[in-house]
Write an enzyme that holds these catalytic residues in place. Structure first.
Site, PDB file in Angstrom:
ATOM      1  N   LYS A  25      -2.400  -0.811 -27.954  1.00 22.72           N
ATOM      2  CA  LYS A  25      -2.911  -0.774 -29.339  1.00 22.72           C
ATOM      3  C   LYS A  25      -3.740   0.476 -29.572  1.00 22.72           C
ATOM      4  CE  LYS A  25      -6.766  -3.120 -31.765  1.00 22.72           C
ATOM      5  NZ  LYS A  25      -7.924  -2.367 -31.236  1.00 22.72           N
ATOM      6  N   ASN A  26      -4.637   0.771 -28.643  1.00 19.56           N
ATOM      7  CA  ASN A  26      -5.578   1.852 -28.894  1.00 19.56           C
ATOM      8  C   ASN A  26      -4.999   3.238 -28.609  1.00 19.56           C
ATOM      9  OD1 ASN A  26      -7.354  -0.045 -29.779  1.00 19.56           O
ATOM     10  ND2 ASN A  26      -8.566  -0.124 -27.902  1.00 19.56           N
ATOM     11  N   CYS A 125     -12.918  -4.978 -35.637  1.00 24.02           N
ATOM     12  CA  CYS A 125     -13.605  -6.187 -35.211  1.00 24.02           C
ATOM     13  C   CYS A 125     -15.078  -6.097 -35.556  1.00 24.02           C
ATOM     14  CB  CYS A 125     -13.426  -6.365 -33.712  1.00 24.02           C
ATOM     15  SG  CYS A 125     -11.820  -7.014 -33.313  1.00 24.02           S
ATOM     16  N   ARG A 130     -21.279  -0.635 -35.949  1.00 19.92           N
ATOM     17  CA  ARG A 130     -20.188   0.250 -35.508  1.00 19.92           C
ATOM     18  C   ARG A 130     -20.133   1.422 -36.470  1.00 19.92           C
ATOM     19  NH1 ARG A 130     -14.588  -2.538 -34.059  1.00 19.92           N
ATOM     20  NH2 ARG A 130     -14.427  -0.752 -32.687  1.00 19.92           N
ATOM     21  N   ASP A 317     -13.999  -4.362 -24.183  1.00 25.61           N
ATOM     22  CA  ASP A 317     -12.961  -5.269 -24.698  1.00 25.61           C
ATOM     23  C   ASP A 317     -12.589  -6.343 -23.665  1.00 25.61           C
ATOM     24  OD1 ASP A 317     -13.000  -3.649 -26.903  1.00 25.61           O
ATOM     25  OD2 ASP A 317     -11.057  -2.725 -26.556  1.00 25.61           O
ATOM     26  N   ARG A 409      -3.926  -9.276 -34.288  1.00 26.97           N
ATOM     27  CA  ARG A 409      -4.278  -7.871 -34.523  1.00 26.97           C
ATOM     28  C   ARG A 409      -3.952  -7.022 -33.299  1.00 26.97           C
ATOM     29  NH1 ARG A 409      -9.946  -6.045 -35.241  1.00 26.97           N
ATOM     30  NH2 ARG A 409      -8.788  -4.132 -34.982  1.00 26.97           N
TER      31      ARG A 409
HETATM   32  C1  UD1 Z   1      -9.090   1.546 -32.033  1.00 28.40           C
HETATM   33  C2  UD1 Z   1      -9.869   1.711 -30.756  1.00 28.40           C
HETATM   34  O1  UD1 Z   1      -9.582   2.594 -29.968  1.00 28.40           O
HETATM   35  N1  UD1 Z   1     -10.823   0.828 -30.506  1.00 28.40           N
HETATM   36  C3  UD1 Z   1     -11.613   0.879 -29.282  1.00 28.40           C
HETATM   37  C4  UD1 Z   1     -12.654   1.955 -29.388  1.00 28.40           C
HETATM   38  O2  UD1 Z   1     -13.439   1.677 -30.532  1.00 28.40           O
HETATM   39  P1  UD1 Z   1     -14.351   2.798 -31.144  1.00 28.40           P
HETATM   40  O3  UD1 Z   1     -13.662   4.111 -30.951  1.00 28.40           O
HETATM   41  O4  UD1 Z   1     -14.698   2.374 -32.519  1.00 28.40           O
HETATM   42  O5  UD1 Z   1     -15.598   2.770 -30.227  1.00 28.40           O
HETATM   43  P2  UD1 Z   1     -16.518   4.007 -29.850  1.00 28.40           P
HETATM   44  O6  UD1 Z   1     -16.141   4.469 -28.491  1.00 28.40           O
HETATM   45  O7  UD1 Z   1     -16.460   4.994 -30.968  1.00 28.40           O
HETATM   46  O8  UD1 Z   1     -17.935   3.314 -29.866  1.00 28.40           O
HETATM   47  C5  UD1 Z   1     -18.766   3.285 -28.756  1.00 28.40           C
HETATM   48  C6  UD1 Z   1     -20.199   3.177 -29.204  1.00 28.40           C
HETATM   49  O9  UD1 Z   1     -20.584   4.345 -29.947  1.00 28.40           O
HETATM   50  C7  UD1 Z   1     -21.126   3.988 -31.203  1.00 28.40           C
HETATM   51  N2  UD1 Z   1     -20.687   4.979 -32.205  1.00 28.40           N
HETATM   52  C8  UD1 Z   1     -19.374   5.317 -32.273  1.00 28.40           C
HETATM   53  C9  UD1 Z   1     -18.930   6.234 -33.220  1.00 28.40           C
HETATM   54  C10 UD1 Z   1     -19.873   6.797 -34.108  1.00 28.40           C
HETATM   55  O10 UD1 Z   1     -19.548   7.613 -34.972  1.00 28.40           O
HETATM   56  N3  UD1 Z   1     -21.186   6.421 -33.999  1.00 28.40           N
HETATM   57  C11 UD1 Z   1     -21.618   5.531 -33.071  1.00 28.40           C
HETATM   58  O11 UD1 Z   1     -22.788   5.237 -33.006  1.00 28.40           O
HETATM   59  C12 UD1 Z   1     -20.516   2.609 -31.507  1.00 28.40           C
HETATM   60  O12 UD1 Z   1     -21.308   1.879 -32.420  1.00 28.40           O
HETATM   61  C13 UD1 Z   1     -20.493   1.998 -30.120  1.00 28.40           C
HETATM   62  O13 UD1 Z   1     -21.754   1.480 -29.786  1.00 28.40           O
HETATM   63  O14 UD1 Z   1     -13.458   1.978 -28.227  1.00 28.40           O
HETATM   64  C14 UD1 Z   1     -14.206   0.789 -28.041  1.00 28.40           C
HETATM   65  C15 UD1 Z   1     -15.124   0.999 -26.844  1.00 28.40           C
HETATM   66  O15 UD1 Z   1     -14.372   1.235 -25.708  1.00 28.40           O
HETATM   67  C16 UD1 Z   1     -13.264  -0.393 -27.899  1.00 28.40           C
HETATM   68  O16 UD1 Z   1     -14.022  -1.572 -27.939  1.00 28.40           O
HETATM   69  C17 UD1 Z   1     -12.264  -0.463 -29.042  1.00 28.40           C
HETATM   70  O17 UD1 Z   1     -11.234  -1.350 -28.713  1.00 28.40           O
HETATM   71  C1  PEP Z   2     -12.709  -3.840 -30.813  1.00 25.88           C
HETATM   72  C2  PEP Z   2     -11.410  -3.699 -30.795  1.00 25.88           C
HETATM   73  O1  PEP Z   2     -10.641  -3.052 -31.682  1.00 25.88           O
HETATM   74  P1  PEP Z   2     -11.041  -2.264 -32.994  1.00 25.88           P
HETATM   75  O2  PEP Z   2     -11.763  -1.053 -32.516  1.00 25.88           O
HETATM   76  O3  PEP Z   2      -9.696  -1.911 -33.557  1.00 25.88           O
HETATM   77  O4  PEP Z   2     -11.830  -3.187 -33.854  1.00 25.88           O
HETATM   78  C3  PEP Z   2     -10.612  -4.222 -29.677  1.00 25.88           C
HETATM   79  O5  PEP Z   2      -9.519  -3.676 -29.439  1.00 25.88           O
HETATM   80  O6  PEP Z   2     -11.066  -5.168 -29.038  1.00 25.88           O
END
Ligand code: UD1
Ligand code: PEP
Length: 431
Positions: A25-26, A125, A130, A317, A409
């Site tokens: 998915k990711n 999610c 986030r 996750d 999802r």
């Molecule tokens: C679609 C996808 O790939 N989803 C994955 C991705 O989510 P996602 O890419 O949203 O997660 P991030 O790695 O960006 O987030 C990690 C941390 O950084 C913080 N943060 C992130 C971006 C930002 O602009 N500001 C900020 O503060 C977030 O709140 C969180 O605490 O990585 C997460 C962490 O491995 C996984 O749970 C999700 O499944």
């Molecule tokens: C948190 C997840 O996905 P998303 O970043 O798409 O919400 C997930 O894959 O568990």
């Protein structure tokens, strides 16, 4: 839509046999975003998981002007983004975008192909806070003008003149890294991204973009360099297997004391989760592209301590299914969720099933072992849903997990794949 689906599980059957791990998915979501950068040709993505997030991403791609085909039987997506040039369509509308987080990965294509973007909502999610500040600040450092329309809760971006720049991330954001690489790929000059994410999906996306003609180096080192090119073209790519799907099936096998071959799964993609599961008593052996998972039913599961962190640390996750598994272990397990502050809603649901889990902020203590009982439980997010299905597999009686949309999802044909391993699981569409 969505609330109508639920998973019904009758516990007590060990998982045995062969399961096919879905495409990641990711990885597929950023690749759909990347395919929209191609001004020529038709992109072919193979091993696409048939999940709701992919359906939403393809709806969104069509809405902004791409031609899209999803051949589900062949797990293949074909995308023609050659006519993506109407700035009036440079919008991520809330009705689709607010349903999945991957929608934010469309912004680079909107910026490069249409010179602007309006983001009316980004979903995903509900895991606590986030933010997307790294994404927006990074786009701004590359020359975009990013403004917030507080009244409507929209973000407006104009990007007539993107240029390479020096970027850094406060934490190695997964989608943040992918998004900034995509934004830099077509921006003239050199971009450097410091403290970049190391996740295997990021490397798969870099490979895909490189085949499209992007010039990216340093993937997997935390220090990525992108030399902007003038054009990217459509290519064919097979998506890597989903390491979270792998982890979930491995933990389900462990929970039931089963013996399962996971086709397409790679142990090295589990990072620290592999070692934690081995400490709990799970046996792995990698046989080429098949990962064999076993736990003898007479061998009790041992308790575990785990702290979530970016790859190769313990994946957040997988923290939810680990919590369910820990409820079965003989002793006290300690979990610290260090990525998201709202990922423990599961504890309350597992406690309804008889687990004994205490939560204190981002730390949880799981008092095992417990004999779980079936109950009606709430999937607060995708991985909570999967973890509750895991709990249902070992509970006495029936467990009903809803809303099933959240499981759909991210996990493809979940009930069919579990039923093929001998589980008594059905996906009921009662809508
Ligand atoms: C679609 C996808 O790939 N989803 C994955 C991705 O989510 P996602 O890419 O949203 O997660 P991030 O790695 O960006 O987030 C990690 C941390 O950084 C913080 N943060 C992130 C971006 C930002 O602009 N500001 C900020 O503060 C977030 O709140 C969180 O605490 O990585 C997460 C962490 O491995 C996984 O749970 C999700 O499944
Ligand atoms: C948190 C997840 O996905 P998303 O970043 O798409 O919400 C997930 O894959 O568990």
């Amino acid at each position: 839509m969505g609330q109508e689906v639920r998973y019904r599980v009758r516990g007590g059957r060990p998982l045995n046999g062969t399961a096919f791990i879905q495409g990641a998915k990711n990885a597929v979501l950023p690749m759909i975003g990347a395919a929209l950068l191609a001004s020529r040709g038709r992109t072919v993505l193979r091993n696409v998981p048939i999940i709701e997030d992919v359906r939403r991403a393809l709806e969104l791609a069509e809405r902004i002007g791409a031609k899209v085909e999803f051949h589900e039987t062949e797990r293949t997506v074909v995308i023609d983004a050659s006519r993506l040039n109407d700035p009036n369509r440079a919008v991520l509308p809330a009705d689709i975008s607010a349903r999945f987080r991957g929608s934010v990965l469309f912004v680079p294509a909107l910026m490069h192909r249409m010179g602007q973007a309006r983001i009316e909502g980004v979903g995903g999610c509900n895991l606590g806070s986030r933010k997307l500040d790294f994404h927006y600040r990074g786009f701004a450092r590359l020359g975009a003008e990013v403004t917030e329309d507080d009244e409507r809760n929209h973000i407006n971006i104009t990007a007539d003149n993107l240029q390479g720049g020096h970027l850094y991330l406060d934490t190695p954001s997964h989608t943040g890294t992918e998004n900034l690489i995509m934004a830099a790929a077509l921006a003239p000059g050199t971009t450097v991204i410091e403290h970049a994410a190391l996740e295997p999906e990021v490397l798969d996306v870099i490979e895909f973009l490189s085949r499209m003609g992007a010039k990216i180096s340093g993937g997997g080192t935390g220090f990525i360099k992108v030399e902007g090119v003038k054009e990217l073209t459509a290519v064919e790519h097979t998506i890597m297997s989903d390491r979270i799907d792998t982890g979930v099936f491995a933990m389900m096998t462990a929970a039931t004391g089963g013996d399962v071959s996971l086709v397409g799964a790679h142990l090295e993609h589990l990072g620290v989760a592999r070692w934690k599961l081995e400490q709990m008593g799970v046996e792995f052996s990698q046989q080429g592209a098949v990962l064999h998972v076993h736990r003898a039913p007479e061998t009790p599961l041992r308790p575990i301590n785990a702290v979530t962190s970016p790859y190769p640390g313990f994946a957040t996750d997988l923290q939810s299914p680990l919590m369910a598994l820990a409820a079965l272990a003989e002793g006290e397990s300690y979990l610290h969720e260090a990525i998201y502050d709202g990922r423990f809603a599961l504890a309350h649901e597992l406690n309804k099933m008889g687990a004994k889990i205490e939560v204190d902020g981002t730390r949880a203590i799981v008092h095992g072992p417990t004999q779980l009982r079936g109950a009606d439980v709430v999937a607060h997010d995708l991985r909570t849903g999967a973890a509750l299905v895991l709990a249902g597999l070992v509970a006495e009686g029936d467990t009903v997990v809803a809303p099933g949309y959240l499981v759909d999802r991210g996990h493809a044909q979940f009930s069919e794949r579990l039923a093929a391993l001998g589980a008594d699981v059905t996906r009921d569409d009662i809508g």
